[in-house]
Design an enzyme around this catalytic site. Sequence first.
Site, mmCIF file in Angstrom:
data_model
loop_
_atom_site.group_PDB
_atom_site.id
_atom_site.type_symbol
_atom_site.label_atom_id
_atom_site.label_comp_id
_atom_site.label_asym_id
_atom_site.label_seq_id
_atom_site.Cartn_x
_atom_site.Cartn_y
_atom_site.Cartn_z
ATOM 1 N N LYS A 1 -0.450 16.436 -3.635
ATOM 2 C CA LYS A 1 -1.233 15.587 -2.738
ATOM 3 C C LYS A 1 -1.903 16.376 -1.623
ATOM 4 C CE LYS A 1 0.477 11.133 -3.858
ATOM 5 N NZ LYS A 1 1.334 9.997 -3.623
ATOM 6 N N LYS B 1 -0.449 11.789 -15.607
ATOM 7 C CA LYS B 1 0.355 10.589 -15.809
ATOM 8 C C LYS B 1 -0.453 9.333 -15.448
ATOM 9 C CE LYS B 1 2.402 10.438 -11.220
ATOM 10 N NZ LYS B 1 3.518 10.455 -10.312
ATOM 11 N N LYS C 1 -1.200 4.440 -10.340
ATOM 12 C CA LYS C 1 -1.902 3.368 -9.628
ATOM 13 C C LYS C 1 -3.095 3.908 -8.873
ATOM 14 C CE LYS C 1 2.042 0.428 -8.642
ATOM 15 N NZ LYS C 1 3.161 0.657 -7.744
HETATM 16 P P1 TYM Z 1 6.455 4.582 -7.939
HETATM 17 O O1 TYM Z 1 6.211 3.347 -7.158
HETATM 18 O O2 TYM Z 1 5.375 5.599 -8.006
HETATM 19 O O3 TYM Z 1 6.854 4.229 -9.420
HETATM 20 C C1 TYM Z 1 7.884 3.294 -9.735
HETATM 21 C C2 TYM Z 1 8.625 3.768 -10.979
HETATM 22 O O4 TYM Z 1 7.740 3.923 -12.078
HETATM 23 C C3 TYM Z 1 7.886 5.213 -12.671
HETATM 24 N N1 TYM Z 1 6.571 5.657 -13.160
HETATM 25 C C4 TYM Z 1 6.325 6.095 -14.408
HETATM 26 N N2 TYM Z 1 7.122 6.251 -15.465
HETATM 27 C C5 TYM Z 1 6.560 6.705 -16.606
HETATM 28 N N3 TYM Z 1 5.241 7.007 -16.738
HETATM 29 C C6 TYM Z 1 4.406 6.867 -15.685
HETATM 30 N N4 TYM Z 1 3.107 7.148 -15.804
HETATM 31 C C7 TYM Z 1 4.947 6.397 -14.453
HETATM 32 N N5 TYM Z 1 4.408 6.141 -13.227
HETATM 33 C C8 TYM Z 1 5.415 5.705 -12.462
HETATM 34 C C9 TYM Z 1 8.391 6.088 -11.540
HETATM 35 O O5 TYM Z 1 9.077 7.220 -12.030
HETATM 36 C C10 TYM Z 1 9.293 5.143 -10.795
HETATM 37 O O6 TYM Z 1 10.589 5.121 -11.372
HETATM 38 N N6 TYM Z 1 9.199 7.375 -4.802
HETATM 39 C C11 TYM Z 1 9.250 6.282 -5.773
HETATM 40 C C12 TYM Z 1 9.830 4.992 -5.211
HETATM 41 C C13 TYM Z 1 11.171 5.142 -4.588
HETATM 42 C C14 TYM Z 1 12.419 5.257 -5.246
HETATM 43 C C15 TYM Z 1 13.392 5.316 -4.205
HETATM 44 C C16 TYM Z 1 12.800 5.350 -6.569
HETATM 45 C C17 TYM Z 1 11.426 5.115 -3.249
HETATM 46 N N7 TYM Z 1 12.754 5.229 -3.024
HETATM 47 C C18 TYM Z 1 14.735 5.461 -4.507
HETATM 48 C C19 TYM Z 1 14.147 5.481 -6.864
HETATM 49 C C20 TYM Z 1 15.097 5.552 -5.829
HETATM 50 C C21 TYM Z 1 7.848 5.979 -6.239
HETATM 51 O O7 TYM Z 1 6.891 6.251 -5.556
HETATM 52 O O8 TYM Z 1 7.793 5.282 -7.415
#
Ligand code: TYM
Length: 338
Positions: free
Chosen positions: A115, A200, A203
Amino acid sequence: PRTIFSGIQPTGVPHLGNYLGALRQWVKLQDEASSDTTLIYSLVDLHAITIRQDPKQLRQWKKDSLAMLLAIGLDPQRSIIFHQSDVPAHAELMWILSCQASTGYLGRMTQWKDKTANEKDGSEKSKLGLFSYPVLQAADVLVHGATHVPVGHDQAQHLEFARQLANGFNEAYGKNVLMPPETLISPAKRIMSLTEPDKKMSKSHANPKSRILLTDSDDVIRSKIKSAVTDSYEGISYEPERRPGVSNLIDIFYHSGESVETESQVALAEHMAGLSLRALKEEVAMAVVEVIRPIRERYESFVRDEATLDAIAEEGARKAVASAAVTMTDVKRAVGLV
Ligand code: TYM
């Protein structure tokens, strides 16, 4: 006893990567959980504001995301569902952990490097909150004493960091206060963009055709898959390095279908070897339509029921506050704050 914790940013409608890579696991874990398992799922709005958000938009997304968690099958009677900012202990533990977290380690995080890749040293643009993002994520899981954290592949590094922070904290204070959790990477760990299959599905990519949203209509799903980038090699084969676009479609098909446990992607590709790319896309689209349709229909009814959404958020916050309080007492005692 097990405690499952995971989170998703309420920054728009979740996409197929979120669903196959994480959300579907959340529901599966809920549905298979024994009675001594606690399930806690958070809409991480504090993480969402590491990128500037329009307040009105964020408020709306928080509601929409909650409706989506219900639509995919989370049951508020069984799982604690809450907005992160409703539980101040997350930010409070984050501060305490910040005093333990290595800036060198944080600077090597893939997400931070990605980023900020285009910024020069000392740029005014990179923010402290984005840099310390993984510390807040560590606080999320540690404050609830999570034993297992289901996520997609892109979160594995953040959770490794959380384990190191927990171990470092326990060593520093000579007590087992924080529990290093186990990462549960889902089988569909990395769903790729439909338009740039070396990235990947996300969003934040500019092209809306790069992702399938859980609210997309059958026609929109078909048209996005139809225009997915593939290649001009002969036939159909599963070769993620050489044929990322086609292999991603096979991955999506594999993880959308019923056959998940019985066949490998390679075997699936061999079955379909005789199909044209166009026919493959039609098959994939049909499978994805079947996955998304029931979710979309349930979402449409949940999202209209604001009173229920508010009540669920309030109840979830109350339970999550109680869960976090247990750890915070131990942490504050260990550090000498009380
Ligand atoms: P976030 O909001 O980006 O994504 C939520 C979940 O979706 C998974 N994910 C994917 N899996 C497979 N292929 C993809 N293209 C893909 N895009 C997203 C992510 O791995 C995630 O599991 N930092 C985290 C949110 C978070 C969190 C936490 C997760 C905050 N605190 C504590 C676990 C534990 C995030 O931005 O996920």
